[in-house]
Design a protein around this motif. Structure first.
Motif, PDB file in Angstrom:
ATOM      1  N   GLY A 151       4.192   5.805  -5.328  1.00  0.00           N
ATOM      2  CA  GLY A 151       4.116   5.899  -6.785  1.00  0.00           C
ATOM      3  C   GLY A 151       3.155   6.975  -7.241  1.00  0.00           C
ATOM      4  O   GLY A 151       3.419   7.707  -8.204  1.00  0.00           O
ATOM      5  N   ALA A 152       2.026   7.093  -6.564  1.00  0.00           N
ATOM      6  CA  ALA A 152       1.062   8.141  -6.912  1.00  0.00           C
ATOM      7  C   ALA A 152       1.656   9.525  -6.659  1.00  0.00           C
ATOM      8  O   ALA A 152       1.482  10.446  -7.466  1.00  0.00           O
ATOM      9  CB  ALA A 152      -0.219   7.954  -6.105  1.00  0.00           C
ATOM     10  N   LEU A 153       2.369   9.678  -5.550  1.00  0.00           N
ATOM     11  CA  LEU A 153       3.012  10.963  -5.247  1.00  0.00           C
ATOM     12  C   LEU A 153       4.081  11.299  -6.281  1.00  0.00           C
ATOM     13  O   LEU A 153       4.152  12.436  -6.758  1.00  0.00           O
ATOM     14  CB  LEU A 153       3.608  10.945  -3.848  1.00  0.00           C
ATOM     15  CG  LEU A 153       4.336  12.219  -3.412  1.00  0.00           C
ATOM     16  CD1 LEU A 153       3.368  13.379  -3.341  1.00  0.00           C
ATOM     17  CD2 LEU A 153       5.023  12.020  -2.093  1.00  0.00           C
ATOM     18  N   MET A 177       0.824  -1.186   0.000  1.00  0.00           N
ATOM     19  CA  MET A 177       0.000   0.000   0.000  1.00  0.00           C
ATOM     20  C   MET A 177       0.876   1.261   0.000  1.00  0.00           C
ATOM     21  O   MET A 177       0.580   2.216  -0.681  1.00  0.00           O
ATOM     22  CB  MET A 177      -0.915  -0.058   1.223  1.00  0.00           C
ATOM     23  CG  MET A 177      -1.830   1.112   1.338  1.00  0.00           C
ATOM     24  SD  MET A 177      -3.035   1.051   0.014  1.00  0.00           S
ATOM     25  CE  MET A 177      -3.915   2.526   0.273  1.00  0.00           C
ATOM     26  N   LYS A 178       1.939   1.221   0.810  1.00  0.00           N
ATOM     27  CA  LYS A 178       2.776   2.420   0.864  1.00  0.00           C
ATOM     28  C   LYS A 178       3.515   2.645  -0.452  1.00  0.00           C
ATOM     29  O   LYS A 178       3.777   3.779  -0.825  1.00  0.00           O
ATOM     30  CB  LYS A 178       3.740   2.366   2.043  1.00  0.00           C
ATOM     31  CG  LYS A 178       4.754   1.281   1.998  1.00  0.00           C
ATOM     32  CD  LYS A 178       5.623   1.330   3.247  1.00  0.00           C
ATOM     33  CE  LYS A 178       6.477   0.106   3.346  1.00  0.00           C
ATOM     34  NZ  LYS A 178       7.288   0.094   4.544  1.00  0.00           N
TER      35      LYS A 178
END
Length: 57
Positions: A7-9, A1-2
């Motif tokens: 990756g989104a950031l 999850m982290k």
């Protein structure tokens, strides 16, 4: 999850240049809150603390 959040950031940082400034501002505000930092430290350390059992008679 982290890794997904990281990756989104990173994807946002690459697509939108001003996101870096916003991210740094948000992190600075969150780090300046002592109660929030103490809570985060407690969450990070909790799995490594020994469990206390019941008292024996």
């Amino acid at each position: 999850m982290k890794w997904l959040l990281l990756g989104a950031l990173l994807g946002l940082l690459l697509t939108t240049p001003q996101t870096l400034t916003v991210a740094v501002t948000v992190v600075t505000v969150l780090v300046s809150q002592p109660l929030l930092m103490a809570f985060a430290a407690g969450l990070a350390i909790r799995p490594y603390l020994p469990r206390v059992g019941r008292w024996t008679r």
